[in-house]
Motif scaffolding. Structure first.
Motif, PDB file in Angstrom:
ATOM      1  N   ARG A  64       1.813  31.321  23.714  1.00 15.94           N
ATOM      2  CA  ARG A  64       2.668  30.139  23.794  1.00 15.94           C
ATOM      3  C   ARG A  64       2.817  29.587  22.375  1.00 15.94           C
ATOM      4  N   ALA A  65       3.950  28.958  22.118  1.00 17.62           N
ATOM      5  CA  ALA A  65       4.180  28.316  20.818  1.00 17.62           C
ATOM      6  C   ALA A  65       4.969  27.033  21.039  1.00 17.62           C
ATOM      7  N   GLN A 157       7.183  24.181   9.564  1.00 15.40           N
ATOM      8  CA  GLN A 157       8.335  24.009   8.672  1.00 15.40           C
ATOM      9  C   GLN A 157       9.642  24.053   9.457  1.00 15.40           C
ATOM     10  N   PHE A 158       9.666  24.870  10.499  1.00 12.19           N
ATOM     11  CA  PHE A 158      10.829  24.941  11.390  1.00 12.19           C
ATOM     12  C   PHE A 158      10.949  23.648  12.204  1.00 12.19           C
ATOM     13  N   ALA A 159       9.829  23.169  12.718  1.00 11.14           N
ATOM     14  CA  ALA A 159       9.812  21.990  13.596  1.00 11.14           C
ATOM     15  C   ALA A 159      10.283  20.730  12.885  1.00 11.14           C
ATOM     16  N   TYR A 164      14.814  17.916  18.584  1.00  8.50           N
ATOM     17  CA  TYR A 164      13.969  17.797  19.775  1.00  8.50           C
ATOM     18  C   TYR A 164      12.813  18.786  19.678  1.00  8.50           C
ATOM     19  N   ASP A 165      11.729  18.477  20.376  1.00 13.14           N
ATOM     20  CA  ASP A 165      10.606  19.408  20.468  1.00 13.14           C
ATOM     21  C   ASP A 165      11.075  20.698  21.131  1.00 13.14           C
ATOM     22  N   ILE A 166      10.365  21.777  20.825  1.00 11.73           N
ATOM     23  CA  ILE A 166      10.709  23.075  21.411  1.00 11.73           C
ATOM     24  C   ILE A 166       9.422  23.798  21.790  1.00 11.73           C
ATOM     25  N   GLU A 167       9.470  24.548  22.895  1.00 16.03           N
ATOM     26  CA  GLU A 167       8.287  25.277  23.339  1.00 16.03           C
ATOM     27  C   GLU A 167       8.711  26.622  23.916  1.00 16.03           C
ATOM     28  N   GLU A 169       7.201  30.128  25.981  1.00 12.87           N
ATOM     29  CA  GLU A 169       6.083  30.656  26.764  1.00 12.87           C
ATOM     30  C   GLU A 169       6.134  32.182  26.862  1.00 12.87           C
ATOM     31  N   GLN A 170       7.313  32.757  26.981  1.00 11.40           N
ATOM     32  CA  GLN A 170       7.406  34.212  27.116  1.00 11.40           C
ATOM     33  C   GLN A 170       8.348  34.823  26.102  1.00 11.40           C
ATOM     34  N   ASP A 171       9.529  34.289  25.969  1.00 12.66           N
ATOM     35  CA  ASP A 171      10.513  34.816  25.032  1.00 12.66           C
ATOM     36  C   ASP A 171      10.420  34.042  23.730  1.00 12.66           C
ATOM     37  N   PHE A 172       9.824  34.674  22.728  1.00 10.28           N
ATOM     38  CA  PHE A 172       9.613  34.021  21.444  1.00 10.28           C
ATOM     39  C   PHE A 172      10.719  34.427  20.472  1.00 10.28           C
TER      40      PHE A 172
END
Length: 192
Positions: A64-65, A157-159, A164-167, A169-172
């Motif tokens: 997860r990221a 650095q991307f964030a 908006y926040d981003i998350e 779980e499977q497709d990175f």
């Protein structure tokens, strides 16, 4: 710039010890432990802060990221502490029971591991961290140098540029997977 310089000096002073500690950590991670890598960044120009959290299993596979953005001018130690707290909250939400939290902020990790004598501006956040850690079977906090935290640093650095926040779980995103593969090849060469 002062923030980056202070972190580089902190890492340079601990370089010989860090290498042996990191090698030991890689050997002691167990199959059922999730490694959370955290980092924070501040953009004074944009008046934003960003946090990057990358969760990986003991083999290094990304689980997860998450990228978190805030619209204010932050304080380095506070942002690093918030990234750690957000990583623990993510782990709790997902249901992981054994975690190792890695951060390249030595002062914050040291304060968490001492469990007292917190800096006044992050005391409440670190008290939250101490309370949250009780929800896990195992919850450790480990300092790592920036050179071993590049994936979460790049995500941070991307964030900081997000709206908006981003998350994931499977497709990175492909750029994140390239960094993971690159690091895994370096670790494989180092361990063999």
């Amino acid at each position: 710039m002062e923030y980056e310089q202070a972190r580089e000096e902190e890492q340079d002073n601990n370089a010989p010890l860090i290498h042996s500690e990191h090698q030991k950590r890689r050997e002691t991670a167990k199959e059922d432990e999730i490694c959370l890598f955290t980092d924070a960044a501040i953009s004074a120009k944009m008046k934003r802060t960003g946090q990057g959290i990358v969760a990986r299993n003991w083999k290094g596979k990304i689980m997860r990221a998450k990228g978190i953005v805030n619209q204010y001018k932050g304080v380095p130690s506070k942002e690093e502490a918030l990234a750690i707290r957000n990583a623990i909250l993510m782990a709790k939400h997902v249901g992981w029971t054994k975690i190792i939290v890695h951060s390249d902020s030595k002062s914050v990790i040291d304060q968490i591991n001492r469990s007292n004598d917190y800096e006044y501006n992050i005391a409440t956040i670190l008290e939250d961290v101490q309370e949250l850690r009780t929800h896990f079977e195992s919850c450790r906090f480990v300092f790592i140098p920036r050179s071993e935290n590049e994936i979460s640093h790049t995500l941070t650095q991307f964030a900081v540029k997000l709206v908006y926040d981003i998350e994931w779980e499977q497709d990175f995103p492909s750029w994140l997977m390239v960094l993971v593969r690159k690091e895994m090849m370096v670790v494989a060469l180092f361990c063999n």
